[in-house]
Motif scaffolding. Structure first.
Motif, short mmCIF file in Angstrom:
data_model
loop_
_atom_site.label_atom_id
_atom_site.label_comp_id
_atom_site.label_asym_id
_atom_site.label_seq_id
_atom_site.Cartn_x
_atom_site.Cartn_y
_atom_site.Cartn_z
N TYR A 1 7.84 -20.83 2.80
CA TYR A 1 7.59 -21.44 1.48
C TYR A 1 8.54 -22.60 1.17
CZ TYR A 1 7.76 -21.90 -3.64
OH TYR A 1 7.78 -22.40 -4.92
N PHE A 2 9.85 -22.41 1.45
CA PHE A 2 10.84 -23.43 1.08
C PHE A 2 10.96 -24.56 2.11
CE2 PHE A 2 12.44 -19.71 -1.30
CZ PHE A 2 12.63 -20.28 -2.56
N ASP A 3 10.39 -24.38 3.32
CA ASP A 3 10.68 -25.31 4.42
C ASP A 3 10.39 -26.77 4.08
OD1 ASP A 3 11.25 -22.96 5.81
OD2 ASP A 3 10.24 -23.62 7.64
N ASN A 4 9.21 -27.04 3.53
CA ASN A 4 8.85 -28.44 3.24
C ASN A 4 9.68 -29.02 2.10
OD1 ASN A 4 6.96 -28.77 5.24
ND2 ASN A 4 5.24 -28.09 3.98
N TYR A 5 10.12 -28.18 1.18
CA TYR A 5 10.94 -28.67 0.05
C TYR A 5 12.36 -29.03 0.50
CZ TYR A 5 7.27 -26.67 -2.92
OH TYR A 5 6.08 -26.36 -3.52
N ILE A 6 12.86 -28.33 1.53
CA ILE A 6 14.25 -28.61 1.94
C ILE A 6 14.34 -29.60 3.09
CG2 ILE A 6 15.14 -26.42 1.05
CD1 ILE A 6 15.15 -25.39 3.97
N HIS A 7 13.22 -29.83 3.80
CA HIS A 7 13.24 -30.85 4.85
C HIS A 7 13.52 -32.21 4.20
CE1 HIS A 7 12.40 -33.06 8.45
NE2 HIS A 7 11.45 -33.75 7.86
N ASN A 8 14.56 -32.88 4.64
CA ASN A 8 15.03 -34.13 4.01
C ASN A 8 15.44 -33.92 2.55
OD1 ASN A 8 14.79 -35.85 6.24
ND2 ASN A 8 12.62 -36.22 5.84
N GLY A 9 15.81 -32.69 2.19
CA GLY A 9 16.26 -32.42 0.82
C GLY A 9 17.54 -33.17 0.49
N ASN A 10 17.84 -33.23 -0.80
CA ASN A 10 18.97 -34.02 -1.29
C ASN A 10 20.29 -33.22 -1.21
OD1 ASN A 10 20.29 -36.17 -2.47
ND2 ASN A 10 19.62 -35.71 -4.55
N SER A 11 20.49 -32.56 -0.05
CA SER A 11 21.64 -31.66 0.10
C SER A 11 22.93 -32.45 0.32
CB SER A 11 21.42 -30.71 1.28
OG SER A 11 20.28 -29.91 1.06
N ILE A 12 24.04 -31.81 -0.05
CA ILE A 12 25.36 -32.44 -0.01
C ILE A 12 26.35 -31.52 0.71
CG2 ILE A 12 27.35 -33.03 -1.48
CD1 ILE A 12 25.33 -35.12 -1.88
N LEU A 13 27.12 -32.09 1.64
CA LEU A 13 28.26 -31.39 2.24
C LEU A 13 29.52 -31.97 1.61
CD1 LEU A 13 29.47 -29.44 4.34
CD2 LEU A 13 29.40 -31.32 6.00
N ARG A 14 30.32 -31.10 1.00
CA ARG A 14 31.46 -31.55 0.20
C ARG A 14 32.78 -30.96 0.70
NH1 ARG A 14 32.19 -30.50 -6.30
NH2 ARG A 14 30.72 -32.23 -6.48
N PRO A 15 33.48 -31.63 1.62
CA PRO A 15 34.84 -31.19 1.93
C PRO A 15 35.77 -31.44 0.73
CG PRO A 15 33.96 -32.66 3.63
CD PRO A 15 33.05 -32.74 2.46
N ILE A 16 36.47 -30.39 0.30
CA ILE A 16 37.34 -30.47 -0.89
C ILE A 16 38.79 -30.26 -0.46
CG2 ILE A 16 37.89 -29.49 -3.16
CD1 ILE A 16 35.06 -28.32 -3.23
N HIS A 17 39.67 -31.06 -1.05
CA HIS A 17 41.12 -30.86 -0.88
C HIS A 17 41.71 -30.53 -2.25
CE1 HIS A 17 45.33 -32.78 -0.44
NE2 HIS A 17 45.37 -31.53 0.03
N TYR A 18 42.31 -29.35 -2.34
CA TYR A 18 43.09 -29.00 -3.53
C TYR A 18 44.56 -29.26 -3.18
CZ TYR A 18 38.82 -26.34 -4.61
OH TYR A 18 37.52 -25.96 -4.84
N PRO A 19 45.14 -30.36 -3.65
CA PRO A 19 46.51 -30.71 -3.22
C PRO A 19 47.54 -29.71 -3.75
CG PRO A 19 45.39 -32.58 -4.27
CD PRO A 19 44.58 -31.37 -4.56
N PRO A 20 48.76 -29.75 -3.18
CA PRO A 20 49.84 -28.94 -3.74
C PRO A 20 49.99 -29.21 -5.23
CG PRO A 20 50.53 -29.96 -1.68
CD PRO A 20 49.19 -30.55 -2.02
#
Length: 315
Positions: free
Chosen positions: A161-180
């Motif tokens: 069901y979800f396959d066509n909606y997530i293909h080329n979906g607007n997904s984000i990979l977010r590496p986060i740094h919480y500094p000292p």
């Protein structure tokens, strides 16, 4: 529920129908009760994880003026660098104690979507940064696809069901740094209590204390993954689509004890978004006499823009 259940994706992709159904039942029940699971058996190998952490540490250690070159105006922080304290949780004035980077979708078969999404930003100082980021993005996206297939079965939908909606979906990979932390924060935490916007979030880097999840009794519980696990939670889009059958749970990243203020924390969430035209209208089979329709009809794109305005990322 006072702990985060652990499941293994290998059970779902095995050819054993009993194991597959057990996985569907376990993950569905966990998402109804707490909204989080710890997932083993994903598609990220140890070498890729090590490479990604090395590259993002190298990036965040660059001089501030170099990082600022990659902060792109006018796109609501959707690609490239977002500087320290710029993002705040919905309803919070204080900025979170973090800086982060955004990798977005790599569209290769849809010129209209390639035009709609901002381009990914190339870091010239680090020749491997974008290559490793793309590989991690695609392995997390693949993992998310199978998790959503299990949830489709749990919701009595067709498995893909979800396959066509997530293909080329607007997904984000977010590496986060919480500094000292260098001085007593005034009402600010590393990430204030919030729910995620998207369908599901896959989180790398929840191996130490810091991430906390609010259970249905309002108690905060520690969410700590094993070294080989991703923490995966339901976002507001999926909660809305399922009429809150699957729970988008409030979570936060608390500041460490004072003796650990001098240390950085890194975490890497992958926010699985569908294409913007996906209708998030409540599914008919999630409406009943005891759970009447709770949400107005809206598309994923409209909902995302509404939330980005609330977060102060777009005007």
């Amino acid at each position: 529920m006072n702990h985060i259940p652990s499941v293994n994706l290998k059970d779902f992709i095995s050819n054993d129908p009993v194991k597959k159904q057990q996985f569907v039942d376990q993950i569905g029940k966990a998402y109804e009760e707490i909204g989080f699971v710890a997932l083993k058996g994903h598609f990220l190998d140890d070498q890729l994880v090590d490479n990604l952490y090395n590259e993002i540490k190298n990036f965040f250690e660059l001089p501030l003026e170099t990082k600022h070159k990659y902060e792109i105006e006018g796109i609501g922080g959707q690609r490239g660098y977002v500087s320290f304290g710029k993002e705040s949780a919905k309803g919070k004035k204080e900025g979170d104690l973090k800086e982060f980077w955004h990798f977005g979708q790599y569209v290769d078969d849809n010129p209209a979507l390639a035009e709609e999404y901002p381009d990914n930003v190339e870091v010239k100082e680090l020749p491997e940064f974008n290559k490793v980021g793309k590989e991690a993005y695609q392995m997390l996206e693949k993992t998310a696809k199978y998790v959503l297939r299990a949830l489709a079965l749990y919701l009595d939908l067709e498995e893909t069901y979800f396959d066509n909606y997530i293909h080329n979906g607007n997904s984000i990979l977010r590496p986060i740094h919480y500094p000292p932390i260098t001085q007593e924060p005034k009402d600010a935490v590393r990430a204030a209590a919030h729910g995620d916007i998207n369908l599901i979030t896959l989180l790398m880097g929840a191996q130490g204390k810091g991430l906390q999840v609010q259970n249905h009794k309002g108690e905060w519980i520690d969410a700590i993954a094993e070294p080989d696990e991703l923490m995966i939670n339901v976002g507001d889009m999926l909660s809305r689509h399922t009429n809150n059958k699957l729970k988008s749970t409030i979570h936060r990243v608390v500041n460490p004890p004072k003796e650990s203020w001098g240390t950085s924390r890194y975490s890497i969430p992958f926010f699985m978004h569908p294409v913007s035209e996906m209708k998030l209208d409540v599914l008919d089979n999630c409406i009943s006499e005891t759970n009447p329709k709770q949400f107005e009809d809206i598309t994923a794109g409209e909902f995302l823009n509404e939330r980005l305005r609330e977060l102060g990322l777009i005007k």
